[in-house]
Design a protein around this motif. Sequence first.
Motif, PDB file in Angstrom:
ATOM      1  N   LEU A 103       0.829  -1.205   0.000  1.00  0.00           N
ATOM      2  CA  LEU A 103       0.000   0.000   0.000  1.00  0.00           C
ATOM      3  C   LEU A 103       0.864   1.257   0.000  1.00  0.00           C
ATOM      4  N   SER A 104       1.975   1.229   0.746  1.00  0.00           N
ATOM      5  CA  SER A 104       2.884   2.383   0.766  1.00  0.00           C
ATOM      6  C   SER A 104       3.407   2.677  -0.628  1.00  0.00           C
ATOM      7  N   SER A 105       3.693   1.613  -1.382  1.00  0.00           N
ATOM      8  CA  SER A 105       4.201   1.788  -2.734  1.00  0.00           C
ATOM      9  C   SER A 105       3.160   2.420  -3.650  1.00  0.00           C
ATOM     10  N   PHE A 106       1.970   1.840  -3.682  1.00  0.00           N
ATOM     11  CA  PHE A 106       0.963   2.309  -4.640  1.00  0.00           C
ATOM     12  C   PHE A 106       0.361   3.660  -4.243  1.00  0.00           C
ATOM     13  N   ILE A 107       0.161   3.873  -2.946  1.00  0.00           N
ATOM     14  CA  ILE A 107      -0.332   5.187  -2.513  1.00  0.00           C
ATOM     15  C   ILE A 107       0.727   6.247  -2.769  1.00  0.00           C
ATOM     16  N   GLY A 108       2.002   5.905  -2.544  1.00  0.00           N
ATOM     17  CA  GLY A 108       3.078   6.859  -2.785  1.00  0.00           C
ATOM     18  C   GLY A 108       3.100   7.352  -4.215  1.00  0.00           C
ATOM     19  N   PHE A 148       9.610   0.476  -1.655  1.00  0.00           N
ATOM     20  CA  PHE A 148       8.530  -0.060  -0.827  1.00  0.00           C
ATOM     21  C   PHE A 148       7.978  -1.353  -1.428  1.00  0.00           C
ATOM     22  N   LEU A 149       7.869  -1.407  -2.753  1.00  0.00           N
ATOM     23  CA  LEU A 149       7.374  -2.615  -3.405  1.00  0.00           C
ATOM     24  C   LEU A 149       8.357  -3.766  -3.233  1.00  0.00           C
TER      25      LEU A 149
END
Length: 395
Positions: free
Chosen positions: A94-99, A182-183
């Motif tokens: 989620l951190s990756s995609f929201i970022g 993050f990913l």
Amino acid sequence: MKLGSPGRWFDIPPSDRTSILPAFLILYAALYLAYGTQSAYLPAFLQSHGLAVEQIGLVLAAGTVIRIGAGPLTGRLADYLEARKQLLALAACLSSFIGLTYNLAFGFAALLVVSMLHAGATASLAPLSDALSVAAARERAFQYGWVRGAGSIAFIGGTLASGQLIDRFGLSSIILTSSVFFLIMAICAATMRGPADGPHSAEAYDGGAIRALLGIAAYRRLLIIGFLVIGSHALNDTFAVIQWRRAGYDNLSISLMWSEAVVAEVIVFFLVGPWLIERLGVAGAAALSAGAALLRWSVMASTSEMSALIGAQALHGLTFALLHLAAMGIMARFVPDRLAATAQTIYGTGALGIASAIMTTASGYLYGMFGAQSFWAMAACCAIALPLTRRLKVP
């Protein structure tokens, strides 16, 4: 039980050592590369997407508030479901995609929403990683300080790389790069092998996790000690560079002194910290950390002489890294495994997050009124913490 005692490393089958340690090294490297790549230049990125200086402060402050609440909630859910690795992988994903949506957001409202969502996703990443790695260290797989030290080195690398990326590709590149790391972290967390989960316990579902943790005297004292000692760094983090510039030091000297503190941190994580904890115990290490912080802020309050500042910066390894190692050891010894993620997130994003918010706010007023003399207030915080460390001894 020692937290990853060096001598016990050789008792582990080589196949276990080589299969577990690299996964944790990649996990921490990816996490702190993601942080290091983005954190220094995020305010400049927000400004480039249409925010005024005052709005940048509001957006970042909102993220801090979200992290303080979201971290412990995620940690509690991870313990409740007995799914720490899975929650860590989901949060990193989620951190990756929201970022990535930072690059699509312009204006105060849109960036505020993205910042709050991203803060909620990233809040538990470091504490959940610590919960997993401390459990692995407790199984005598490796030294916790090795992976955390690797994270510090990665943060430096990410910070240095971010400047080069921006020069070549623009500010949006740091968002993309951070999201990629993050990913990578999410993939690593989802596929890594760690200590097996224990059997389900009715106590894990009784809803009294916070009461149970606060009923542990050593953990309660750790929260207070961390609040005072780690929180006392807020004044240094915010105003040390300003103070050094006022004292007439050039940018090169300031950069070298700031880098010295990070190098000291890495040395303690890798080498000195485990040795000190082996000989002093967690209570002695915490006492040394509080005493070193008392000395450090007293020096900062008293003089701007280069030799004194160099010595004060060298103490960062003791004032931050050693206390962090002691905190991990205290939680490994006193906190039941079923509450490990809850304990880590309450300490890491709850207590220390609140400490940072309060101490940073107070630092602005103190430094405005007293200048460098305000470091005496930080020294007083550490003096209050010092006697509390004597009650952390392992029974």
